[in-house]
Design a protein around this motif. Structure first.
Motif, PDB file in Angstrom:
ATOM      1  N   CYS A 157       0.863  -1.174   0.000  1.00 51.48           N
ATOM      2  CA  CYS A 157       0.000   0.000   0.000  1.00 51.48           C
ATOM      3  C   CYS A 157       0.905   1.231   0.000  1.00 51.48           C
ATOM      4  N   ALA A 158       0.874   1.948  -1.111  1.00 52.92           N
ATOM      5  CA  ALA A 158       1.692   3.151  -1.243  1.00 52.92           C
ATOM      6  C   ALA A 158       0.855   4.382  -0.927  1.00 52.92           C
ATOM      7  N   ALA A 159       1.412   5.245  -0.092  1.00 50.12           N
ATOM      8  CA  ALA A 159       0.690   6.432   0.356  1.00 50.12           C
ATOM      9  C   ALA A 159       1.336   7.701  -0.189  1.00 50.12           C
TER      10      ALA A 159
ATOM     11  N   TYR B 148       1.131   8.384  10.470  1.00 52.02           N
ATOM     12  CA  TYR B 148      -0.139   7.679  10.337  1.00 52.02           C
ATOM     13  C   TYR B 148      -0.096   6.298  10.983  1.00 52.02           C
ATOM     14  N   ALA B 149      -1.200   5.924  11.629  1.00 53.83           N
ATOM     15  CA  ALA B 149      -1.453   4.527  11.939  1.00 53.83           C
ATOM     16  C   ALA B 149      -2.022   3.886  10.676  1.00 53.83           C
ATOM     17  N   MET B 150      -1.545   2.695  10.364  1.00 54.69           N
ATOM     18  CA  MET B 150      -1.947   2.020   9.127  1.00 54.69           C
ATOM     19  C   MET B 150      -2.577   0.665   9.445  1.00 54.69           C
TER      20      MET B 150
ATOM     21  N   SER C 288       3.963  -4.703   8.100  1.00 49.75           N
ATOM     22  CA  SER C 288       5.186  -3.934   8.314  1.00 49.75           C
ATOM     23  C   SER C 288       5.078  -2.631   7.535  1.00 49.75           C
ATOM     24  N   ARG C 289       5.977  -1.711   7.851  1.00 51.95           N
ATOM     25  CA  ARG C 289       5.970  -0.435   7.139  1.00 51.95           C
ATOM     26  C   ARG C 289       7.406   0.023   6.899  1.00 51.95           C
ATOM     27  N   VAL C 290       7.579   0.730   5.786  1.00 49.86           N
ATOM     28  CA  VAL C 290       8.856   1.369   5.476  1.00 49.86           C
ATOM     29  C   VAL C 290       8.545   2.837   5.247  1.00 49.86           C
ATOM     30  N   ASN C 291       8.799   3.646   6.252  1.00 50.25           N
ATOM     31  CA  ASN C 291       8.419   5.052   6.171  1.00 50.25           C
ATOM     32  C   ASN C 291       9.160   5.788   5.056  1.00 50.25           C
ATOM     33  N   ALA C 292      10.388   5.382   4.787  1.00 45.76           N
ATOM     34  CA  ALA C 292      11.160   6.039   3.731  1.00 45.76           C
ATOM     35  C   ALA C 292      10.537   5.825   2.356  1.00 45.76           C
TER      36      ALA C 292
ATOM     37  N   VAL D 159       3.203   0.507   3.323  1.00 46.82           N
ATOM     38  CA  VAL D 159       2.908  -0.522   4.315  1.00 46.82           C
ATOM     39  C   VAL D 159       2.668  -1.825   3.568  1.00 46.82           C
ATOM     40  N   TYR D 160       3.100  -2.921   4.172  1.00 43.58           N
ATOM     41  CA  TYR D 160       3.023  -4.226   3.539  1.00 43.58           C
ATOM     42  C   TYR D 160       2.190  -5.182   4.389  1.00 43.58           C
ATOM     43  N   LEU D 161       1.652  -6.194   3.718  1.00 44.75           N
ATOM     44  CA  LEU D 161       1.021  -7.305   4.410  1.00 44.75           C
ATOM     45  C   LEU D 161       1.541  -8.587   3.768  1.00 44.75           C
ATOM     46  N   GLN D 162       2.416  -9.268   4.499  1.00 49.12           N
ATOM     47  CA  GLN D 162       2.927 -10.565   4.044  1.00 49.12           C
ATOM     48  C   GLN D 162       1.961 -11.640   4.518  1.00 49.12           C
ATOM     49  N   MET D 163       1.436 -12.393   3.563  1.00 59.06           N
ATOM     50  CA  MET D 163       0.440 -13.410   3.876  1.00 59.06           C
ATOM     51  C   MET D 163       0.979 -14.780   3.504  1.00 59.06           C
ATOM     52  N   ASN D 164       1.146 -15.641   4.490  1.00 58.65           N
ATOM     53  CA  ASN D 164       1.644 -16.995   4.289  1.00 58.65           C
ATOM     54  C   ASN D 164       0.572 -18.007   4.678  1.00 58.65           C
ATOM     55  N   SER D 165       0.772 -19.233   4.243  1.00 55.83           N
ATOM     56  CA  SER D 165      -0.158 -20.328   4.569  1.00 55.83           C
ATOM     57  C   SER D 165      -1.600 -19.917   4.297  1.00 55.83           C
ATOM     58  N   LEU D 166      -1.817 -19.377   3.123  1.00 54.42           N
ATOM     59  CA  LEU D 166      -3.144 -18.856   2.798  1.00 54.42           C
ATOM     60  C   LEU D 166      -4.179 -19.956   2.715  1.00 54.42           C
ATOM     61  N   LYS D 167      -5.392 -19.606   3.134  1.00 53.99           N
ATOM     62  CA  LYS D 167      -6.523 -20.533   3.155  1.00 53.99           C
ATOM     63  C   LYS D 167      -7.641 -19.996   2.270  1.00 53.99           C
ATOM     64  N   PRO D 168      -8.514 -20.856   1.795  1.00 56.88           N
ATOM     65  CA  PRO D 168      -9.643 -20.366   0.986  1.00 56.88           C
ATOM     66  C   PRO D 168     -10.462 -19.295   1.711  1.00 56.88           C
ATOM     67  N   GLU D 169     -10.566 -19.386   3.021  1.00 59.45           N
ATOM     68  CA  GLU D 169     -11.336 -18.392   3.783  1.00 59.45           C
ATOM     69  C   GLU D 169     -10.647 -17.031   3.862  1.00 59.45           C
ATOM     70  N   ASP D 170      -9.412 -16.932   3.367  1.00 63.07           N
ATOM     71  CA  ASP D 170      -8.743 -15.633   3.269  1.00 63.07           C
ATOM     72  C   ASP D 170      -9.158 -14.867   2.013  1.00 63.07           C
TER      73      ASP D 170
END
Length: 115
Positions: free
Chosen positions: A22-24, A32-34, A70-74, A78-89
């Motif tokens: 997510c690029a801001a 910001y809280a993200m 996680s976030r990289v302010n520079a 903000v990122y969302l690393q998603m592992n072990s994904l399930k159909p309900e995701d």
């Protein structure tokens, strides 16, 4: 008001991984809280993960141990690393930024977990 653009969604098999970004816009991203929210068809939007300006995180019980925010302010990102994904995701994932009483949403990115 900050502008948010999500990317990284797609189709993945159960057990697979994806990383959402997510690029801001603007120069105050670090203040910001993200958060990442998601909305599955026929269901209410729900909080998935959040990170404060100081880097503290919290997660929905359904994703704890599988997802990492996680976030990289520079990079104003903000990122969302998603592992072990399930159909309900499977859902549209939205980025959210909050500063004081003001909040902004991104347009969303589709994540589909299916074989």
């Amino acid at each position: 008001q900050v502008q948010l653009v999500e990317s990284g969604g797609g189709l993945v098999q159960p057990g697979g991984s994806l990383r959402l970004s997510c690029a801001a816009s603007g120069s105050s991203f670090r203040l910001y809280a993200m958060a990442w929210h998601r909305q599955a068809p026929g269901k209410q939007r729900e909080l998935v993960a959040a990170i404060t300006s100081g880097g503290s995180t919290n997660y929905a019980d359904s994703v704890k141990g599988r997802f990492t925010i996680s976030r990289v302010n520079a990079k104003n990102t903000v990122y969302l690393q998603m592992n072990s994904l399930k159909p309900e995701d499977t859902a549209v994932y939205y980025c959210y930024a909050r500063l004081g009483g003001m909040g902004s949403w991104g347009q969303g990115t589709q994540v589909t977990v299916s074989s």
